[in-house]
Design a protein around this motif. Structure first.
Motif, PDB file in Angstrom:
ATOM      1  N   GLN A 129       2.159  12.136   0.650  1.00  0.00           N
ATOM      2  CA  GLN A 129       1.984  13.395   1.363  1.00  0.00           C
ATOM      3  C   GLN A 129       2.558  14.518   0.525  1.00  0.00           C
ATOM      4  N   TYR A 179       0.853  -1.179   0.000  1.00  0.00           N
ATOM      5  CA  TYR A 179       0.000   0.000   0.000  1.00  0.00           C
ATOM      6  C   TYR A 179       0.889   1.228   0.000  1.00  0.00           C
ATOM      7  N   ALA A 180       0.286   2.385  -0.194  1.00  0.00           N
ATOM      8  CA  ALA A 180       1.081   3.604  -0.195  1.00  0.00           C
ATOM      9  C   ALA A 180       0.327   4.731   0.497  1.00  0.00           C
ATOM     10  N   TRP A 181       1.095   5.696   0.948  1.00  0.00           N
ATOM     11  CA  TRP A 181       0.586   6.968   1.443  1.00  0.00           C
ATOM     12  C   TRP A 181       1.427   8.030   0.757  1.00  0.00           C
ATOM     13  N   ASP A 202       5.817   3.557   1.021  1.00  0.00           N
ATOM     14  CA  ASP A 202       5.498   2.264   0.412  1.00  0.00           C
ATOM     15  C   ASP A 202       5.467   1.264   1.578  1.00  0.00           C
ATOM     16  N   SER A 262      -4.579   1.998  -2.147  1.00  0.00           N
ATOM     17  CA  SER A 262      -4.671   0.543  -2.086  1.00  0.00           C
ATOM     18  C   SER A 262      -5.299   0.079  -3.395  1.00  0.00           C
ATOM     19  N   ASP A 277      -2.061  18.044   1.702  1.00  0.00           N
ATOM     20  CA  ASP A 277      -2.952  16.898   1.507  1.00  0.00           C
ATOM     21  C   ASP A 277      -2.164  15.591   1.532  1.00  0.00           C
ATOM     22  N   GLY A 278      -2.838  14.537   1.955  1.00  0.00           N
ATOM     23  CA  GLY A 278      -2.300  13.192   1.911  1.00  0.00           C
ATOM     24  C   GLY A 278      -3.310  12.277   1.261  1.00  0.00           C
ATOM     25  N   SER A 279      -2.840  11.159   0.750  1.00  0.00           N
ATOM     26  CA  SER A 279      -3.738  10.219   0.097  1.00  0.00           C
ATOM     27  C   SER A 279      -3.282   8.792   0.354  1.00  0.00           C
ATOM     28  N   ALA A 280      -4.211   7.953   0.828  1.00  0.00           N
ATOM     29  CA  ALA A 280      -3.946   6.526   0.995  1.00  0.00           C
ATOM     30  C   ALA A 280      -4.213   5.831  -0.332  1.00  0.00           C
TER      31      ALA A 280
END
Length: 93
Positions: free
Chosen positions: A50, A46-48, A91, A72, A67-70
């Motif tokens: 930022q 998965y990733a995040w 990662d 999957s 902003d951040g985004s998950a």
């Protein structure tokens, strides 16, 4: 992107990246306006993302500074700078 944290048993690698004992990789990228970077996530990861400075688009989805985004169920990530930008990409398992 520049790897700043990679999984390992040593504290500091020869390339200057910080090592941790987790299955995580953290990348820092400075992007000029219009430039893009890509990252391929392996199966089960998965990733995040930022946005530290500037505005970017993650697979076409706009993110503003802060902003951040998950992420999957995506393998191929494309991050494009809408203006000069700085990002962190995590990662993760």
């Amino acid at each position: 992107p520049i790897p700043i944290i990679l999984p390992c048993h040593r504290v500091l690698a020869a390339d200057g990246s910080l090592k941790i004992r987790q299955d995580a990789r953290i990348f820092l990228a400075l992007l000029e306006e219009g430039r893009a970077v890509t990252h391929l996530l392996a199966d089960g990861r998965y990733a995040w993302l930022q946005a530290l400075r500037g505005d970017v688009a993650l697979n076409g989805v706009p993110l503003n500074v802060g902003d951040g985004s998950a992420v999957s169920e995506e393998r191929h990530l494309t991050i494009q700078a809408q203006n000069d930008a700085e990002i962190l990409l995590f990662d993760l398992t």
